[in-house]
Scaffold this active site. Structure first.
Site, PDB file in Angstrom:
ATOM      1  N   ASP A 177      11.783   2.458  -5.524  1.00 12.76           N
ATOM      2  CA  ASP A 177      12.029   1.347  -4.767  1.00 12.76           C
ATOM      3  C   ASP A 177      13.131   1.490  -3.717  1.00 12.76           C
ATOM      4  O   ASP A 177      14.330   1.991  -4.410  1.00 12.76           O
ATOM      5  CB  ASP A 177      12.080   0.058  -5.477  1.00 12.76           C
ATOM      6  CG  ASP A 177      12.587  -1.181  -4.810  1.00 12.76           C
ATOM      7  OD1 ASP A 177      12.815  -0.973  -3.366  1.00 12.76           O
ATOM      8  OD2 ASP A 177      12.645  -2.213  -5.445  1.00 12.76           O
ATOM      9  N   ILE A 178      12.915   1.650  -2.498  1.00 16.42           N
ATOM     10  CA  ILE A 178      13.838   2.185  -1.656  1.00 16.42           C
ATOM     11  C   ILE A 178      15.251   1.149  -1.448  1.00 16.42           C
ATOM     12  O   ILE A 178      16.381   1.589  -1.204  1.00 16.42           O
ATOM     13  CB  ILE A 178      13.301   2.433  -0.007  1.00 16.42           C
ATOM     14  CG1 ILE A 178      14.310   3.030   0.716  1.00 16.42           C
ATOM     15  CG2 ILE A 178      13.101   0.982   0.741  1.00 16.42           C
ATOM     16  CD1 ILE A 178      13.721   3.693   2.079  1.00 16.42           C
ATOM     17  N   GLY A 190       5.425  -5.808   2.845  1.00  9.63           N
ATOM     18  CA  GLY A 190       5.782  -4.512   2.305  1.00  9.63           C
ATOM     19  C   GLY A 190       7.265  -4.237   2.170  1.00  9.63           C
ATOM     20  O   GLY A 190       7.954  -5.043   1.443  1.00  9.63           O
ATOM     21  N   ASP A 225       9.354  -3.869   4.463  1.00 11.41           N
ATOM     22  CA  ASP A 225      10.437  -4.946   5.319  1.00 11.41           C
ATOM     23  C   ASP A 225      10.833  -6.074   4.440  1.00 11.41           C
ATOM     24  O   ASP A 225      11.710  -6.338   4.042  1.00 11.41           O
ATOM     25  CB  ASP A 225       9.648  -5.225   6.483  1.00 11.41           C
ATOM     26  CG  ASP A 225      10.375  -5.930   7.297  1.00 11.41           C
ATOM     27  OD1 ASP A 225      11.473  -6.009   7.190  1.00 11.41           O
ATOM     28  OD2 ASP A 225       9.844  -6.123   8.500  1.00 11.41           O
ATOM     29  N   THR A 285       2.350   3.919   6.547  1.00  8.73           N
ATOM     30  CA  THR A 285       1.071   3.933   5.475  1.00  8.73           C
ATOM     31  C   THR A 285       0.684   2.882   4.584  1.00  8.73           C
ATOM     32  O   THR A 285      -0.045   3.226   3.939  1.00  8.73           O
ATOM     33  CB  THR A 285       1.384   5.493   4.685  1.00  8.73           C
ATOM     34  OG1 THR A 285       2.506   5.042   3.871  1.00  8.73           O
ATOM     35  CG2 THR A 285       1.766   6.513   5.426  1.00  8.73           C
TER      36      THR A 285
HETATM   37  P1  ADP Z   1       3.847  -0.330   7.385  1.00  3.36           P
HETATM   38  O1  ADP Z   1       3.582  -1.718   8.072  1.00  3.36           O
HETATM   39  O2  ADP Z   1       4.887   0.667   8.227  1.00  3.36           O
HETATM   40  O3  ADP Z   1       2.644   0.427   7.021  1.00  3.36           O
HETATM   41  P2  ADP Z   1       4.302  -0.934   4.769  1.00  3.36           P
HETATM   42  O4  ADP Z   1       5.603  -1.929   4.246  1.00  3.36           O
HETATM   43  O5  ADP Z   1       3.179  -1.944   4.670  1.00  3.36           O
HETATM   44  O6  ADP Z   1       4.791  -0.629   6.190  1.00  3.36           O
HETATM   45  O7  ADP Z   1       3.990   0.262   4.091  1.00  3.36           O
HETATM   46  C1  ADP Z   1       4.805   1.525   4.063  1.00  3.36           C
HETATM   47  C2  ADP Z   1       5.067   2.279   2.747  1.00  3.36           C
HETATM   48  O8  ADP Z   1       5.855   1.840   2.120  1.00  3.36           O
HETATM   49  C3  ADP Z   1       3.849   2.191   2.043  1.00  3.36           C
HETATM   50  O9  ADP Z   1       3.604   3.589   1.459  1.00  3.36           O
HETATM   51  C4  ADP Z   1       4.189   1.210   0.929  1.00  3.36           C
HETATM   52  O10 ADP Z   1       3.726   1.536  -0.334  1.00  3.36           O
HETATM   53  C5  ADP Z   1       5.967   1.649   0.573  1.00  3.36           C
HETATM   54  N1  ADP Z   1       6.669   0.494   0.040  1.00  3.36           N
HETATM   55  C6  ADP Z   1       6.295  -0.659  -0.325  1.00  3.36           C
HETATM   56  N2  ADP Z   1       7.466  -1.380  -0.738  1.00  3.36           N
HETATM   57  C7  ADP Z   1       8.427  -0.444  -1.030  1.00  3.36           C
HETATM   58  C8  ADP Z   1       9.751  -0.381  -1.607  1.00  3.36           C
HETATM   59  N3  ADP Z   1      10.243  -1.310  -2.224  1.00  3.36           N
HETATM   60  N4  ADP Z   1      10.274   0.735  -1.743  1.00  3.36           N
HETATM   61  C9  ADP Z   1       9.726   2.055  -1.191  1.00  3.36           C
HETATM   62  N5  ADP Z   1       8.555   1.944  -0.462  1.00  3.36           N
HETATM   63  C10 ADP Z   1       7.911   0.918  -0.491  1.00  3.36           C
END
Ligand code: ADP
Length: 167
Positions: free
Chosen positions: A8-9, A30, A32, A116
């Site tokens: 988790d970022i 997601g 964000d 993605t």
């Molecule tokens: P976008 O609208 O740019 O596609 P998303 O948030 O839907 O953005 O997804 C971008 C990537 O982030 C996906 O690969 C998703 O699995 C990943 N993701 C979602 N939550 C987290 C998190 N808490 N930490 C890291 N990566 C995440």
């Protein structure tokens, strides 16, 4: 200089984390949603003053309650088949984010897999663009010491391992 982590970022200890935002910068789902939830309302308060962000561009705020100093908000392209400059815009999103972090003197920066998720960019092509853009930037003058690609799933992690030649 380039590392990959599965997780988790919002939990990564770096100077700046990159958010895959939408053009309004007013929050979304997601990654964000996760960043705003973990960082608290201060981030959105600053985002409201930025008046949005164009696709492929990046803007910076502080990071609220997160361990990071900054959140760099970038907008990746929505994937519409691949003939709408998606690859260039995705490259720009990575490149402009790292460049903005460098300008703010960050030494370490973490990226999610921009576009993605909800935006539907094919993962394999997106990962190769992400790596190309970051390596492309690191070849120019930079004070950045560490770039971490944070992958949310085991499958994504394995893809980056493969693309970086770590397997
Ligand atoms: P976008 O609208 O740019 O596609 P998303 O948030 O839907 O953005 O997804 C971008 C990537 O982030 C996906 O690969 C998703 O699995 C990943 N993701 C979602 N939550 C987290 C998190 N808490 N930490 C890291 N990566 C995440």
């Amino acid at each position: 200089i380039i590392e990959i982590i599965k997780g988790d970022i919002t939990k990564i200890e770096v100077d700046a984390i990159v958010n895959a935002a939408n053009k309004t910068l007013l929050g979304g789902g997601g990654v964000d949603g996760a960043i705003h939830k973990a960082g608290g309302p201060e981030i959105l308060k600053e985002c409201k003053k930025l008046k949005g962000c164009e696709t492929g561009e990046a803007k910076i705020t502080t990071a609220g309650r997160l361990k990071a100093k900054y959140v760099i908000h970038t907008v990746g392209p929505i994937y519409r088949g691949g003939n709408n400059e998606e690859s260039k815009l995705l490259y720009n999103a990575y490149y402009n984010s790292i460049k903005l972090g460098d300008k703010y003197n960050v030494k370490s920066i973490a990226f999610p897999a921009i576009s993605t998720g909800i935006y539907g960019y094919p993962k394999e092509e997106a990962s190769s663009i992400a790596i190309k853009a970051v390596k492309g930037y690191l070849e120019v003058n930079t004070n950045i010491e560490k770039v971490i690609f944070v992958l949310f799933s085991e499958k994504d992690f394995m893809l980056y391992e493969k693309q970086l030649g770590l397997t």
